[in-house]
Design an enzyme around this catalytic site. Structure first.
Site, PDB file in Angstrom:
ATOM      1  N   CYS A  26       0.864  -1.174   0.000  1.00  0.00           N
ATOM      2  CA  CYS A  26       0.000   0.000   0.000  1.00  0.00           C
ATOM      3  C   CYS A  26       0.903   1.227   0.000  1.00  0.00           C
ATOM      4  O   CYS A  26       2.035   1.164  -0.458  1.00  0.00           O
ATOM      5  CB  CYS A  26      -0.953  -0.023   1.182  1.00  0.00           C
ATOM      6  SG  CYS A  26      -0.129  -0.135   2.782  1.00  0.00           S
ATOM      7  N   HIS A 536      35.610 -24.107  29.302  1.00  0.00           N
ATOM      8  CA  HIS A 536      36.744 -25.027  29.214  1.00  0.00           C
ATOM      9  C   HIS A 536      36.944 -25.657  30.587  1.00  0.00           C
ATOM     10  O   HIS A 536      37.187 -24.953  31.575  1.00  0.00           O
ATOM     11  CB  HIS A 536      38.008 -24.294  28.773  1.00  0.00           C
ATOM     12  CG  HIS A 536      39.087 -25.196  28.299  1.00  0.00           C
ATOM     13  ND1 HIS A 536      39.902 -25.921  29.149  1.00  0.00           N
ATOM     14  CD2 HIS A 536      39.487 -25.526  27.037  1.00  0.00           C
ATOM     15  CE1 HIS A 536      40.756 -26.627  28.450  1.00  0.00           C
ATOM     16  NE2 HIS A 536      40.541 -26.416  27.156  1.00  0.00           N
TER      17      HIS A 536
END
Length: 613
Positions: A26, A536
């Site tokens: 639109c 780790h």
């Protein structure tokens, strides 16, 4: 960023070309019909340059762009969206649902009207010019007036042509055949029969004499019926004669049915709508403008304001004016502008003030999306001030009988569409606009708080923090104390370390496991916001080749905060002479971007650190 790149980002975040069923636009927004709405990535789309906001309304997924929507739309077509496949056959049949059918009907109306709205505004604005010329002394009997009149009226008189083309495109019917049907309804010979008023029949079947100029509903029904005739003819016509007989049969079957049944049926529905509009105008003339003035922002948010346009056009074509949209939306649009300008006056932050000024001027000119999404929904109570002001202005318009004589985006610039035979109409329209402007400005200025620069900065810092929970119970030590230079130097990123008391390692964030090392000693997690976190376990424990580690996860899994990831036998690690320190690193983030907890002893319920962007 190049427009081509922007288009590719949009396509990617609506699920790809294969996920698009239909695309249209639109005046301010791209409207997608998607196979799978879950693939519509609203958050990513909001961050694309030029995108104002995102709205999902019923079956539509809408991307609000503003004045540049044509540029976006045309480039999307170039990038592969010029053709769309209808996936309706692949969708599961759904149960009969009145609410869903109504929603789809409104969405379809909006989709039909959106592409032709510019020409309706063009015709309406020529009518504005014509009204001003008459006020300046032009005679209605002059040739200049008559030529300008049919120029302004052409878009409305031939409206069935435009609707036929738009609707045929939407449902993938033959556009030219659809326009032929419109041509039949508007053919001069048929219009002459309508003017004469004598009974007409076709093979002894009565043809109701209806003037179809400026109508909406009959042609929609006609094209819908024609699309099914096309499919049936396509299926059963032999290939050898298909080229000739397919259009012939489609036209010969569709045209009589439309003239005898479908057209009149649409006409009856139109008459019913005229009757409803007339009842409203006679009995509660104040109600519709007040409600429209109040709730227009919500209709715009849903993208459903275009669904009302056909009814406004019907009113103009029958009565010469309309009250469904114009008076109420005049109040609402001007109120958006007034509220935005009030925010601009209060706002101390230069960039925010500039946005508010630009959005305010745009709203006063009839385009409200920048004001709505860029200003009034972002400031507390501003939208409420707009709705109250628009409702009161609409109430005044309704009480004083304000009407709009042509279709145009409601604004100060289009006030001349309220000029008509009644001189008080334009005066009351101006008063309506001024009520909306002054009231919304004052209410917003008085009741809507605006944060200071310091408050916003504080809030932005708080909002930009991402919490990372602790992964294992134990004692916190600084990252630089870790006995591994790769971590302690900060080369991989900032973070912290824990001397664990137990062997259960938990997820610190919600996210996806981007990497799970086969030995179980290292895990990579990507949080939902894209932060990469490395856990780790121990130092040099890769040499254990998985001994002492029990994994509960695999790469690609989604995890939540606190989920158990790895169980490690700490005693085994210590017996074999390994350091058991658990290291948490935020990859590619320096320590200055992290806030580490001050606590020494941590449980898995504690926050380990916060990431600041």
């Amino acid at each position: 960023m190049k427009q081509e790149n922007i288009s590719n980002l949009i396509i990617e975040n609506v699920g790809g070309i294969e996920n698009v069923v239909n695309l249209y636009h639109c005046m301010t927004r791209l409207r997608f019909i998607l196979k799978d709405q879950k693939k519509f990535n609203a958050e990513a789309l909001k961050n694309i340059p030029g995108v104002i906001n995102i709205v999902q309304s019923g079956a539509e997924s809408q991307i609000i762009i503003g004045a540049e929507v044509d540029t976006f739309y045309n480039d999307l077509l170039k990038q592969g969206l010029e053709n769309f496949s209808d996936c309706s056959s692949n969708q599961e049949k759904q149960k009969f649902n009145i609410r869903e059918i109504f929603q789809k009907g409104l969405t379809a109306l909006a989709g039909i009207m959106a592409p032709i709205l510019p020409i309706l505004i063009a015709g309406g604005m020529v009518k504005v010019v014509l009204a001003l010329l008459v006020l300046s002394g032009m005679s209605r009997d002059s040739q200049n007036y008559k030529i300008l009149y049919f120029i302004s009226d052409a878009t409305f008189y031939f409206l069935p042509f435009f609707i036929a083309n738009s609707f045929a495109t939407r449902i993938k019917a033959n556009n030219y055949m659809a326009m032929v049907i419109a041509g039949i309804l508007l053919h001069p010979n048929f219009m002459s029969m309508v003017s004469e008023g004598k009974a007409v029949s076709f093979f002894d079947l009565p043809v109701r004499l209806v003037s179809y100029s400026a109508t909406v509903i009959p042609i929609i029904f006609a094209v819908w019926f024609m699309s099914y005739v096309e499919k049936v003819v396509e299926k059963y016509t032999p290939k050898l004669i298909k080229t000739m007989f397919r259009p012939l049969l489609t036209l010969l079957i569709t045209a009589p049915v439309v003239l005898i049944v479908i057209g009149p049926l649409g006409g009856y529905l139109g008459e019913g709508l005229y009757y409803v509009i007339q009842i409203l105008n006679e009995n509660v003339p104040w109600a519709v403008p007040m409600l429209m003035g109040t709730f227009s922002p919500l209709l715009v948010m849903a993208g459903m304001h275009l669904s009302i346009t056909p009814f406004a056009i019907l009113s103009v074509s029958r009565f010469g004016y309309e009250t469904l949209m114009g008076p109420g939306m005049l109040g609402s649009n001007i109120a958006q502008g007034g509220a935005s300008l009030a925010i601009a006056f209060k706002e101390k932050r230069i960039e925010k003030r500039e946005v508010a000024i630009s959005a305010g001027i745009t709203a006063l000119s009839g385009i409200t999306e920048p004001a709505l999404y860029g200003v009034t929904v972002k400031y507390k109570r501003a939208l409420l001030c707009v709705m109250v002001s628009g409702g009161i202005a609409g109430l005044y318009a309704g009480i004083t009988g304000v009407v709009r004589y042509a279709i145009a985006s409601a604004s100060f610039l289009s006030l001349p569409v309220f000029i008509g035979d009644n001189p008080n109409n334009i005066i009351n329209a101006i008063i309506t606009a001024m009520i909306a402007l002054v009231l919304s400005f004052v209410l917003t200025y008085v009741f809507v708080p605006v944060e200071s620069v310091a408050e916003e900065t504080k809030k932005e810092v708080e909002n930009d923090k991402e919490e990372v929970k602790n992964v294992v119970a134990g004692t916190l030590i600084p990252l630089q104390d870790v006995k591994d230079e790769a971590f302690s130097s900060g080369t991989l990123g900032g973070g912290a370390a824990i001397i664990p008391q137990e062997g259960a390692i938990h997820s610190p964030v919600d996210g996806v496991l981007s990497m799970v090392y086969p030995t179980g000693h290292a895990i990579g997690i990507t949080s939902k916001s894209g932060k990469e976190i490395l856990i780790h376990i121990g130092i040099d424990t890769v040499k254990l080749d998985g001994e002492g580690f029990k994994s509960h996860i695999k790469t690609g899994m989604e995890v939540k905060k606190g989920d158990l990831l790895i169980e490690v036998d700490l005693n085994l690690l210590k017996e074999k002479g390994y350091d058991t320190t658990v290291i948490i690193v935020i990859l590619n983030r320096v320590m200055d971007n992290l806030i580490i907890t001050k606590k020494d002893r941590l449980t898995i319920q504690d926050t380990l650190l916060e990431i600041i962007d």
